[in-house]
Design a protein around this motif. Structure first.
Motif, PDB file in Angstrom:
ATOM      1  N   PRO A   1      78.578  71.937  41.387  1.00 10.31           N
ATOM      2  CA  PRO A   1      77.826  70.742  41.779  1.00 10.31           C
ATOM      3  C   PRO A   1      77.716  69.754  40.612  1.00 10.31           C
ATOM      4  N   ARG A   2      77.734  68.465  40.955  1.00 14.42           N
ATOM      5  CA  ARG A   2      77.769  67.410  39.929  1.00 14.42           C
ATOM      6  C   ARG A   2      76.553  67.462  38.999  1.00 14.42           C
TER       7      ARG A   2
ATOM      8  N   GLU B   1      85.033  74.460  40.401  1.00 13.08           N
ATOM      9  CA  GLU B   1      84.337  73.397  41.150  1.00 13.08           C
ATOM     10  C   GLU B   1      82.848  73.717  41.104  1.00 13.08           C
TER      11      GLU B   1
ATOM     12  N   GLU C   1      74.673  66.869  44.463  1.00 14.84           N
ATOM     13  CA  GLU C   1      74.969  68.156  45.096  1.00 14.84           C
ATOM     14  C   GLU C   1      76.463  68.375  45.363  1.00 14.84           C
ATOM     15  N   LYS C   2      77.198  67.247  45.523  1.00 16.62           N
ATOM     16  CA  LYS C   2      78.634  67.391  45.782  1.00 16.62           C
ATOM     17  C   LYS C   2      79.306  68.046  44.572  1.00 16.62           C
ATOM     18  N   SER C   3      80.425  68.671  44.816  1.00 14.16           N
ATOM     19  CA  SER C   3      81.069  69.381  43.706  1.00 14.16           C
ATOM     20  C   SER C   3      82.106  68.524  42.999  1.00 14.16           C
TER      21      SER C   3
END
Lengths: 391, 344
Positions: free
Chosen positions: A375-376, A373, A344-346
């Motif tokens: 989400p991963r 940017e 979820e992190k970008s």
């Protein structure tokens, strides 16, 4: 794909498997199935492996982070032996429905890896720098939804026509543009290849003789077997006549006026009302259309081959970096909204091109030659498609 | 135990026939050669097979009922001969002829023995409640086991009424199914190895007679095999050809694929008809019309092309090898290059 993209994908794979290795699930008896993995930066396929249980498989996956993972549909005496020496104990049966087989190619673009040119039309060479173009098929929500509907039709046919219990059928989103329907039913365990071919032909409508289903002399459609599928598709046409270009305005108007009556007479297999209302030419077109809609376009080679290995549930699909996971038959859902939570992190990506796509309730917008940017988990999808680089 | 001997003479494969033969065999093995019933049974056993080879069917006359013991015993003897002759081509011809005989008998007697045969063969059948045109329903898996799709499109599952795992069939259809099932069981039974050396007396004489009949029948097919160089045939067609040569009943699609391929490869109509003679259900007039039709000499005068690789794949008939790479049509197959062929 260069080193930093490979490293990035591995980190997403690692995060996914650390969080969700419990989703990796090979059907029992695990120890009697052939297991295969695509591993290493060279993406080499390693087959003929066997593991004692799902825990051992999960451990292997966490240690090796394979690009793809598969298990056999058959249960063998010696799963690690070469194919001719495995000795089948029983077969389970898998059906693969891919969006492509529904004429749904996804969103297709031709991308120049040298200058970043993106074209909607297929050309041999890049008009800007003369480099060879690469075809990229992106997932689209329409394709996923259409394919999911066909997979449900397949499940319905297995239940209604073949008498398989719902408990014996599992339906999976493949992680890319298709669905797998997996059946472990006693009745399918011992069928030969010739018998499998008959089931394939039944679904693909190979060698169908429409005159055996539709008797124009009696104005009847048999509401059984393939006839049941034809009737249900005729009703679909009557329910939304404006979706079908062969129906002219007058016909649409007539259908709308007596829709309920038409539906109940077709449900009974009678063609009398539809003929008197729309005439023979339109009736024939409706039947033709319903017949072509009744085809369930499975990949015959997957169902026919008893030594086939199929993607392991809960593992990531290297074509998209999305996982294969089980979906429900009854819910009216959009499968990509059910993607398990990971990545979820970008991360900042340099994106050549990305069409719009709806995933996990969020619509990712169309992007073109930009840095963004994102989400991963979605970044991994674009990197897998070769249209984005890690900044 | 009371036996319906006439029924057993008609259907000597019934479970009850075994008990009958056991209860009747008062003659010791050593004295078998001189037992008259036994000698007549061997003679009828030889006749069963000769009729199958020459006429593709086995007769059943009313006098067979009078000599019921020889008629019943002749069946296991014939199966033993087939096992000893050990040739798949002959096995198919014989089993198909027995199957035809059963079907014709059932039809002649207005299907009065049908349910008895179904129970004997442990085929589960049920009365049909919801399809007015069918009398019975059977499980789809049992329906598929007897491969009725080989008899034409109407038998394919896609063209059948199927619901909740059951296929609906008429009495006539069920009679063909049970005959096919018995044919398959005869095929299985005749695969148990029997050494012809163990035969003596009338059995040995009968075996030698049958071997001669069979060898002369088979020599008619040797010519085609010699003239057909399989090196340039793609593996899909080699498989079909070999199954055809072994007397297997190819499905309509399989036969059509093979015949159109052979026509395109320049085989003459006569050569192809000669090859098709090995089919258990061969009828020259029909086969000739079909081949000539596919060759564009009859009917619509359209010459039919063999199916493409993609179509063969969709039929499940593609068995590619390394030389199939890059070809889209079986006719493009070149096979192993000559230099590689000669090295092996």
């Amino acid at each position: 794909m260069n080193e930093s993209e490979l490293r990035f994908l591995k980190s997403v794979y690692s995060e996914y498997y650390l969080k969700h290795s419990n989703l990796v699930e090979v059907p029992p008896p695990v120890g009697k199935r052939e297991i295969g993995f695509v591993i290493g930066n060279e993406k080499v396929m390693r087959r003929h492996m066997s593991f004692q249980d799902n825990e051992a498989i999960r451990k292997y996956i966490l240690n090796n982070l394979p690009w793809d993972a598969f298990h056999s549909c058959s249960v063998y005496e010696f799963p690690e032996n070469p194919i001719d020496k495995k000795n089948i104990i029983w077969n389970e049966i898998a059906f693969d429905i891919d969006a492509k087989d529904l004429g749904c190619e996804g969103e297709v673009y031709w991308i120049c890896d040298r200058c970043g040119e993106v074209l909607k039309k297929g050309l041999q060479k890049c008009p800007r720098c003369e480099n060879e173009l690469r075809e990229v098929n992106f997932i689209t929500s329409t394709c996923i939804e259409k394919t999911y509907e066909k997979a449900k039709e397949l499940v319905f046919s297995l239940i209604e026509d073949f008498g398989i219990s719902e408990k014996e059928i599992k339906i999976f989103y493949s992680g890319h543009m298709g669905f797998h329907v997996y059946v472990d039913a006693q009745v399918f365990r011992e069928i030969s290849q010739d018998e499998r071919r008959e089931i394939i032909d039944f679904l693909l409508l190979n060698e169908l003789q429409p005159s055996l289903l539709v008797t124009f002399s009696q104005l009847q459609v048999k509401n059984i077997g393939v006839g049941r599928r034809v009737i249900s598709n005729m009703i679909k046409i009557i329910e939304s006549p404006t979706d079908y270009v062969f129906l002219d305005e007058i016909s649409v108007k007539k259908i709308e006026q007596r829709k309920n009556e038409l539906i109940s007479s077709i449900k009974e297999g009678s063609l009398k009302l539809i003929l008197s209302l729309l005439g023979q030419r339109i009736l024939k077109r409706i039947i033709q259309e319903a017949l072509s809609m009744s085809k369930i376009p499975i990949d015959p080679s997957v169902t026919l081959d008893e030594h086939r290995i199929i993607r392991m549930p809960g593992t990531l699909n290297s074509k998209s970096s999305f996982p294969k996971f089980e979906v429900s038959l009854n819910e009216r859902i959009y499968p990509l909204d059910l993607l398990p939570s990971y990545g979820e992190k970008s991360i900042k990506l340099k994106i050549k091109f990305a069409p719009s796509l709806k995933v996990k309730g969020e619509t990712f917008k169309k992007l073109y030659n930009t840095e963004e940017e994102i989400p991963r988990f979605y970044a991994a999808y674009l990197v897998s498609k070769g249209v984005a680089q890690v900044v | 135990m009371e036996f319906n001997v006439f029924l057993l003479a008609k259907y000597p494969f019934l479970e009850e026939a075994k008990s009958f033969l056991e209860s009747y065999s008062t003659v010791s093995f050593e004295n078998l050669s001189s037992d008259e019933d036994y000698t007549r049974a061997v003679k009828r056993g030889v006749e069963r097979i000769k009729e199958a080879i020459l006429f593709k069917k086995i007769s059943f006359k009313n006098e067979n009922l009078i000599d019921f013991k020889a008629e019943i015993l002749s069946f296991p003897i014939a199966v033993a001969f087939i096992a000893a002759l050990n040739d798949d081509f002959l096995r198919n011809i014989y089993a198909t002829a027995e199957g035809k005989r059963i079907h014709e008998l059932l039809k002649r007697d207005s299907y009065s023995d049908l349910e008895l045969l179904l129970r004997d063969q442990k085929i589960n059948f049920y009365p049909s409640e919801d399809s007015p045109s069918s009398l019975y329903k059977i499980a789809f898996s049992e329906y598929l086991k007897v491969s009725p799709q080989k008899w034409g499109k109407i038998w394919k599952l896609v063209n059948r009424q199927i619901k909740l795992g059951f296929v609906y069939v008429t009495r006539e259809e069920l009679s063909r199914l049970v005959s096919e099932h018995i044919k398959n069981r005869i095929l299985e039974r005749s695969r148990h190895p029997i050494d012809a050396e163990s035969f003596s007396g009338p059995l040995k004489k009968g075996y030698i007679e049958l071997k001669n009949v069979w060898d002369s029948y088979k020599s008619r097919f040797a010519k085609f095999e010699k003239e057909t160089s399989e090196v340039s045939f793609p593996p899909c067609m080699v498989r079909l050809l070999s199954r055809q040569e072994n007397g297997e009943n190819l499905s309509h699609v399989e036969r059509r694929s093979l015949v159109t391929y052979l026509i395109a490869k320049g085989q003459s109509i006569e050569e192809i008809i000669n090859l098709l003679k090995s089919s258990p259900d061969f009828k020259e007039s029909i086969a000739r019309y079909q081949v000539e039709h596919l060759a564009g000499l009859k009917g619509s005068k359209k010459k039919y092309s063999p199916p493409s690789c993609e179509t063969m794949k969709s039929y499940g008939l593609c068995f590619s090898d390394e030389w199939c790479k890059g070809i889209k049509h079986p006719l493009q197959y070149k096979g192993k290059p000559f230099s590689q062929t000669s090295k092996n």
